[in-house]
Write a protein that holds these residues in place. Structure first.
Motif, PDB file in Angstrom:
ATOM      1  N   LYS A  28       0.831  -1.200   0.000  1.00 37.85           N
ATOM      2  CA  LYS A  28       0.000   0.000   0.000  1.00 37.85           C
ATOM      3  C   LYS A  28       0.873   1.261   0.000  1.00 37.85           C
ATOM      4  CE  LYS A  28      -4.277  -1.742   0.669  1.00 37.85           C
ATOM      5  NZ  LYS A  28      -5.498  -1.361  -0.061  1.00 37.85           N
ATOM      6  N   TYR A  29       1.900   1.244   0.828  1.00 35.15           N
ATOM      7  CA  TYR A  29       2.782   2.394   0.942  1.00 35.15           C
ATOM      8  C   TYR A  29       3.550   2.637  -0.353  1.00 35.15           C
ATOM      9  CZ  TYR A  29       6.396   5.451   2.949  1.00 35.15           C
ATOM     10  OH  TYR A  29       7.239   6.499   3.222  1.00 35.15           O
ATOM     11  N   PHE A  30       4.068   1.568  -0.954  1.00 37.32           N
ATOM     12  CA  PHE A  30       4.790   1.709  -2.225  1.00 37.32           C
ATOM     13  C   PHE A  30       3.907   2.351  -3.283  1.00 37.32           C
ATOM     14  CE2 PHE A  30       7.461  -2.306  -1.128  1.00 37.32           C
ATOM     15  CZ  PHE A  30       8.262  -1.550  -0.286  1.00 37.32           C
ATOM     16  N   ASN A  31       2.661   1.948  -3.321  1.00 35.89           N
ATOM     17  CA  ASN A  31       1.741   2.502  -4.314  1.00 35.89           C
ATOM     18  C   ASN A  31       1.521   3.993  -4.078  1.00 35.89           C
ATOM     19  OD1 ASN A  31      -0.231   2.490  -6.442  1.00 35.89           O
ATOM     20  ND2 ASN A  31      -1.828   2.401  -4.886  1.00 35.89           N
ATOM     21  N   VAL A  32       1.346   4.376  -2.816  1.00 32.02           N
ATOM     22  CA  VAL A  32       1.070   5.774  -2.497  1.00 32.02           C
ATOM     23  C   VAL A  32       2.275   6.660  -2.790  1.00 32.02           C
ATOM     24  CG1 VAL A  32       0.586   7.381  -0.611  1.00 32.02           C
ATOM     25  CG2 VAL A  32      -0.738   5.276  -0.821  1.00 32.02           C
ATOM     26  N   VAL A  33       3.476   6.235  -2.372  1.00 28.30           N
ATOM     27  CA  VAL A  33       4.646   7.101  -2.599  1.00 28.30           C
ATOM     28  C   VAL A  33       4.936   7.238  -4.086  1.00 28.30           C
ATOM     29  CG1 VAL A  33       5.675   6.627  -0.350  1.00 28.30           C
ATOM     30  CG2 VAL A  33       6.333   5.223  -2.307  1.00 28.30           C
ATOM     31  N   SER A  34       4.631   6.215  -4.872  1.00 29.23           N
ATOM     32  CA  SER A  34       4.849   6.327  -6.319  1.00 29.23           C
ATOM     33  C   SER A  34       3.875   7.311  -6.951  1.00 29.23           C
ATOM     34  CB  SER A  34       4.722   4.963  -6.991  1.00 29.23           C
ATOM     35  OG  SER A  34       3.382   4.509  -6.987  1.00 29.23           O
ATOM     36  N   MET A  35       2.741   7.540  -6.286  1.00 24.50           N
ATOM     37  CA  MET A  35       1.754   8.496  -6.788  1.00 24.50           C
ATOM     38  C   MET A  35       2.100   9.925  -6.382  1.00 24.50           C
ATOM     39  SD  MET A  35      -1.643   6.282  -5.840  1.00 24.50           S
ATOM     40  CE  MET A  35      -2.771   7.647  -6.079  1.00 24.50           C
ATOM     41  N   TYR A  36       2.551  10.101  -5.143  1.00 27.44           N
ATOM     42  CA  TYR A  36       2.702  11.442  -4.585  1.00 27.44           C
ATOM     43  C   TYR A  36       4.125  11.985  -4.643  1.00 27.44           C
ATOM     44  CZ  TYR A  36      -2.034  10.968  -2.722  1.00 27.44           C
ATOM     45  OH  TYR A  36      -3.389  10.815  -2.593  1.00 27.44           O
ATOM     46  N   LYS A  37       5.102  11.111  -4.739  1.00 30.12           N
ATOM     47  CA  LYS A  37       6.487  11.573  -4.761  1.00 30.12           C
ATOM     48  C   LYS A  37       6.990  11.593  -6.198  1.00 30.12           C
ATOM     49  CE  LYS A  37       6.709  11.354  -0.174  1.00 30.12           C
ATOM     50  NZ  LYS A  37       6.851  12.537   0.699  1.00 30.12           N
ATOM     51  N   GLY A  38       8.082  12.302  -6.422  1.00 31.01           N
ATOM     52  CA  GLY A  38       8.717  12.269  -7.733  1.00 31.01           C
ATOM     53  C   GLY A  38       9.296  10.898  -8.013  1.00 31.01           C
ATOM     54  N   ALA A  39       9.591  10.641  -9.277  1.00 30.43           N
ATOM     55  CA  ALA A  39      10.063   9.314  -9.683  1.00 30.43           C
ATOM     56  C   ALA A  39      11.323   8.907  -8.939  1.00 30.43           C
ATOM     57  CB  ALA A  39      10.299   9.289 -11.192  1.00 30.43           C
ATOM     58  N   GLU A  40      12.283   9.809  -8.837  1.00 31.83           N
ATOM     59  CA  GLU A  40      13.551   9.475  -8.185  1.00 31.83           C
ATOM     60  C   GLU A  40      13.356   9.259  -6.687  1.00 31.83           C
ATOM     61  OE1 GLU A  40      16.424   8.848  -9.647  1.00 31.83           O
ATOM     62  OE2 GLU A  40      15.413   9.109 -11.582  1.00 31.83           O
ATOM     63  N   GLU A  41      12.589  10.122  -6.057  1.00 27.91           N
ATOM     64  CA  GLU A  41      12.393  10.003  -4.610  1.00 27.91           C
ATOM     65  C   GLU A  41      11.625   8.740  -4.257  1.00 27.91           C
ATOM     66  OE1 GLU A  41      10.665  12.490  -0.753  1.00 27.91           O
ATOM     67  OE2 GLU A  41      10.388  13.279  -2.794  1.00 27.91           O
ATOM     68  N   SER A  42      10.568   8.457  -5.013  1.00 28.85           N
ATOM     69  CA  SER A  42       9.786   7.259  -4.715  1.00 28.85           C
ATOM     70  C   SER A  42      10.616   5.997  -4.924  1.00 28.85           C
ATOM     71  CB  SER A  42       8.521   7.211  -5.578  1.00 28.85           C
ATOM     72  OG  SER A  42       8.830   7.097  -6.949  1.00 28.85           O
ATOM     73  N   LYS A  43      11.447   5.993  -5.948  1.00 21.88           N
ATOM     74  CA  LYS A  43      12.308   4.838  -6.176  1.00 21.88           C
ATOM     75  C   LYS A  43      13.287   4.656  -5.021  1.00 21.88           C
ATOM     76  CE  LYS A  43      15.455   2.751  -9.541  1.00 21.88           C
ATOM     77  NZ  LYS A  43      16.175   2.928 -10.825  1.00 21.88           N
ATOM     78  N   ARG A  44      13.838   5.760  -4.529  1.00 24.44           N
ATOM     79  CA  ARG A  44      14.775   5.696  -3.398  1.00 24.44           C
ATOM     80  C   ARG A  44      14.093   5.123  -2.157  1.00 24.44           C
ATOM     81  NH1 ARG A  44      15.219   8.461   0.908  1.00 24.44           N
ATOM     82  NH2 ARG A  44      13.815  10.127   0.201  1.00 24.44           N
ATOM     83  N   ILE A  45      12.887   5.621  -1.867  1.00 23.50           N
ATOM     84  CA  ILE A  45      12.150   5.160  -0.687  1.00 23.50           C
ATOM     85  C   ILE A  45      11.864   3.663  -0.788  1.00 23.50           C
ATOM     86  CG2 ILE A  45       9.940   5.325   0.526  1.00 23.50           C
ATOM     87  CD1 ILE A  45       9.931   8.322  -0.223  1.00 23.50           C
ATOM     88  N   ILE A  46      11.410   3.227  -1.938  1.00 22.94           N
ATOM     89  CA  ILE A  46      11.062   1.817  -2.128  1.00 22.94           C
ATOM     90  C   ILE A  46      12.300   0.932  -2.024  1.00 22.94           C
ATOM     91  CG2 ILE A  46      10.173   0.140  -3.793  1.00 22.94           C
ATOM     92  CD1 ILE A  46       8.298   2.393  -4.806  1.00 22.94           C
ATOM     93  N   GLU A  47      13.380   1.350  -2.664  1.00 24.37           N
ATOM     94  CA  GLU A  47      14.594   0.523  -2.654  1.00 24.37           C
ATOM     95  C   GLU A  47      15.229   0.451  -1.267  1.00 24.37           C
ATOM     96  OE1 GLU A  47      16.991   2.130  -5.805  1.00 24.37           O
ATOM     97  OE2 GLU A  47      16.080   0.773  -7.289  1.00 24.37           O
ATOM     98  N   GLU A  48      14.983   1.435  -0.424  1.00 16.10           N
ATOM     99  CA  GLU A  48      15.472   1.361   0.948  1.00 16.10           C
ATOM    100  C   GLU A  48      14.699   0.332   1.769  1.00 16.10           C
ATOM    101  OE1 GLU A  48      15.239   5.276   2.559  1.00 16.10           O
ATOM    102  OE2 GLU A  48      17.066   5.992   1.541  1.00 16.10           O
ATOM    103  N   LEU A  49      13.435   0.104   1.422  1.00 15.58           N
ATOM    104  CA  LEU A  49      12.593  -0.809   2.191  1.00 15.58           C
ATOM    105  C   LEU A  49      12.577  -2.236   1.635  1.00 15.58           C
ATOM    106  CD1 LEU A  49       9.568   1.571   2.845  1.00 15.58           C
ATOM    107  CD2 LEU A  49      11.208   0.745   4.536  1.00 15.58           C
ATOM    108  N   LEU A  50      12.871  -2.403   0.353  1.00 13.88           N
ATOM    109  CA  LEU A  50      12.815  -3.739  -0.238  1.00 13.88           C
ATOM    110  C   LEU A  50      13.716  -4.753   0.460  1.00 13.88           C
ATOM    111  CD1 LEU A  50      12.498  -3.076  -4.087  1.00 13.88           C
ATOM    112  CD2 LEU A  50      10.899  -4.326  -2.631  1.00 13.88           C
ATOM    113  N   PRO A  51      14.938  -4.394   0.891  1.00  9.45           N
ATOM    114  CA  PRO A  51      15.785  -5.387   1.581  1.00  9.45           C
ATOM    115  C   PRO A  51      15.135  -5.974   2.834  1.00  9.45           C
ATOM    116  CG  PRO A  51      17.110  -3.528   0.877  1.00  9.45           C
ATOM    117  CD  PRO A  51      15.687  -3.152   0.621  1.00  9.45           C
TER     118      PRO A  51
END
Length: 650
Positions: free
Chosen positions: A203-226
């Motif tokens: 749910k969070y990944f979907n929301v940040v990809s909608m509201y954040k810029g492409a680079e920022e949302s990718k950074r946030i997601i890649e920090e949590l994927l591990p």
């Protein structure tokens, strides 16, 4: 217990729950043993006593507590609680007055990522009430009050569901708050309170990809994927939520192949789960943006297998899934009926999918009377406002879906050889489309079906007029029909060629000819150069309203780029892309994507002036400065469609 399935039959009202009285849908009943029956009776007796106590409590405290129009008791509900929902007509803030029935639409957001909705009529005199049993696995609940002509948004309620023993919100209670514009604190609350509920990450990944810029949302997601990858390694049998979170995280960060691997596991291990449906929807959205293709062939095959083997699967609730599968010969009409008939009967088909089963009947030329019956009932519900208000739809929704339904209904009449009815329904659809942004979507089909009905009735002059409008709008395949009926029409020209030569190339799509100039606007492109529409008079201006956050808009770009390249050396054609996105976000976006339209960073009033309610929208302005064509939504033939309009105008 019917409520356990999520559909409160008592008092349940839906615009489509009576559609199948005339076509005999089967009702599936569960078998139960005597012990289970005794337990149910005992439980129902307990609930009856509880409801009496709640009602008594309400009558005592109502004057003090419920000074506003809408109220719900208890305020911190738990699973199985009977909620008392009330609306006070005398309250100073009450908007819903008079003799109209008042309804409560209840949406329960579930812990598996899905939602269920119910519509209940409120009863009483000054204070209208209704009760509702909160189903298990609910995470949060929203209630809104309305009549067929009004909504009272201020009276609505949003509530968390609480654990009965600990009195803290249950897992998933904060998911809807993620859409508040500040998702981080709610994500942290969920993860801290329920670290094993991995669907929170999806749910969070979907929301940040909608509201954040492409680079920022990718950074946030890649920090949590591990974090999720570590859990996956440690678990012998990962749950559906974990696989869904990984699938969404990989897809949203550009790793589609890895996301697909997780999705295929979900198809195999959790084919019926809502988590699988959520993962597919978000994965396929990213796939479409990246490839401009609706769906991969192997994914379609997997969906078809699940659709046939598990008609009750959550994936089958998705109208898009039925659309993707509707042309597959491997699935019979019976297969589709097993999935869709119960959902129609229970009111579980969303408004944008109501024509799904009739379209399958029409495409396969089977059960046409059933197609007509369903579409007629649905059309009546659009006309009386039931659907509009249950979903809080705008006039723009009506101007889109009403002509679509009329086009389907006209086609059903045509196949049943009911030609007068065909003309009536098609003409009504054409009238509704006049001046809307959906003319380009549905007008050609409505004209084609009406022309065919005119021809069958022998009214060839009227048929010729409709075919002429199609031809002038760029539908050159109408020429074959013109040649067939031309010798029998009353025209002064001797040959089709002479008749075609005499047509004035007005460049306007059927029904869109206008003497009013298109609304003027001024903006700047990404290089800071001024662009003003009124300065482009004498040229064909092709406008695309779009946004970075619109997947279909992005999916169209490769086809639109090819169209621009075809006219690159022609100064008489200008391509403008209008967006309200900030310049900095656009510059980031275009580091990885190419769009050959001139991007004009100007939203707001321009969108209002052109009545933009959804994206993408394509509007073509003729050389005389008037709007000559409009089309809303992504379409596979968009480049060919626009090229036909441009060619006719030039």
């Amino acid at each position: 217990m019917v409520w356990f399935k999520g559909w409160l039959i008592s008092g349940f009202h839906s615009p489509v729950n009576h559609i199948f009285k005339d076509i005999g849908a089967n009702v599936l009943l569960e078998k139960t043993n005597m012990l289970h029956l005794i337990y149910q009776l005992q439980w129902l007796l307990q609930q009856k006593i509880r409801r009496i106590l709640i009602t008594s409590c309400y009558l005592i405290i109502a004057p003090a507590v419920f000074s506003q129009a809408g109220a719900v008791y208890p305020s911190q509900p738990s699973w199985g609680d009977t909620l008392l929902i009330s609306y006070r007509l005398p309250a100073p803030s009450a908007i819903l007055q008079g003799g109209e029935p008042v309804y409560a639409k209840i949406t329960t957001w579930m812990q598996d990522g899905g939602y269920r909705w119910y519509v209940l009529p409120l009863t009483g005199q000054d204070t209208l009430t209704q009760s509702f049993v909160l189903p298990p696995s609910s995470a949060s609940i929203s209630i809104r009050f309305y009549t067929l002509n009004k909504d009272d948004e201020q009276a609505g309620r949003k509530m968390y569901v609480y654990d009965r023993s600990s009195r803290v919100p249950v897992a998933g209670a904060y998911w809807e708050d993620l859409f508040s514009g500040n998702p981080e604190p709610y994500f942290k609350k969920e993860v801290q309170g329920y670290p094993g509920q991995y669907l929170t990450y999806a749910k969070y990944f979907n929301v940040v990809s909608m509201y954040k810029g492409a680079e920022e949302s990718k950074r946030i997601i890649e920090e949590l994927l591990p974090v999720l990858e570590k859990v996956l390694k440690e678990k012998d049998l990962p749950d559906a939520g974990l696989l869904a979170a990984l699938c969404v995280g990989y897809a949203k960060s550009g790793k589609l192949a890895m996301g697909k691997t997780c999705l295929l596991r979900l198809f195999t291990e959790f084919p019926q789960a809502m988590e699988t449906c959520l993962a597919f929807t978000l994965y396929n959205y990213e796939y479409y943006k990246a490839s401009s293709r609706q769906i991969e062939d192997d994914i379609r095959q997997q969906l078809a297998f699940i659709y046939k083997q598990w008609p009750g699967a959550a994936l089958a609730d998705e109208a898009n899934v039925t659309y993707y599968l509707s042309k597959m010969p491997e699935l019979s009409v019976d297969d589709f009926e097993k999935v869709l008939l119960p959902r129609y009967q229970q009111g579980r088909i969303p408004y944008y999918g109501l024509e799904s089963l009739p379209q399958i009947y029409i495409d396969r030329k089977q059960k046409l009377d059933s197609a007509k019956a369903i579409l007629t009932r649905v059309w009546q519900q659009w006309q009386d406002g039931s659907i509009n208000h249950q979903y809080r739809l705008s006039p723009g929704h009506y101007s889109m879906y009403a002509p679509l339904l009329l086009q389907k209904l006209a086609m059903a009449h045509l196949l049943l050889q009911e030609y007068e009815a065909t003309i009536t329904k098609a003409s009504a659809g054409i009238t509704l489309l006049a001046g809307s942004n959906y003319e380009g979507n549905f007008l050609p089909d409505l004209l084609a079906v009406r022309a065919e009905a005119y021809a069958y009735l022998g009214n060839l002059n009227m048929a010729l007029e409709d075919y002429k409008q199609l031809y002038v709008s760029g539908k050159t395949d109408a020429l074959d029909s013109i040649r067939k009926i031309f010798p029998y029409c009353t025209v002064k020209e001797k040959t089709v060629e002479a008749w075609l030569a005499g047509l004035q190339k007005k460049g306007s799509a059927p029904g869109t000819a206008s003497t009013d100039l298109a609304p003027d606007f001024a903006g700047t492109d990404l290089r800071g150069r001024k662009v003003q529409l009124s300065g482009l008079k004498g040229k064909v201006v092709v406008m695309n309203f779009w946004s970075i956050g619109c997947g279909p808009c992005i999916g169209e770009m490769p086809a639109l780029n090819k169209l621009v390249q075809k006219y690159q050396g022609n100064p008489k054609v200008v391509f403008l892309a209008i967006t309200g996105d900030e310049k900095e976000r656009l510059q980031q976006f275009f580091k990885k994507r190419k769009f050959l339209y001139t991007v004009v960073n100007r939203g707001g009033k321009v969108s209002e002036d052109y009545k933009i309610e959804s994206l993408p929208v394509h509007i073509v302005i003729g050389k005389n400065g008037t709007v000559i064509n409009r089309s809303t939504g992504a379409r596979e033939d968009i480049a060919t469609y626009l090229e036909g309009i441009i060619r006719q105008e030039l």
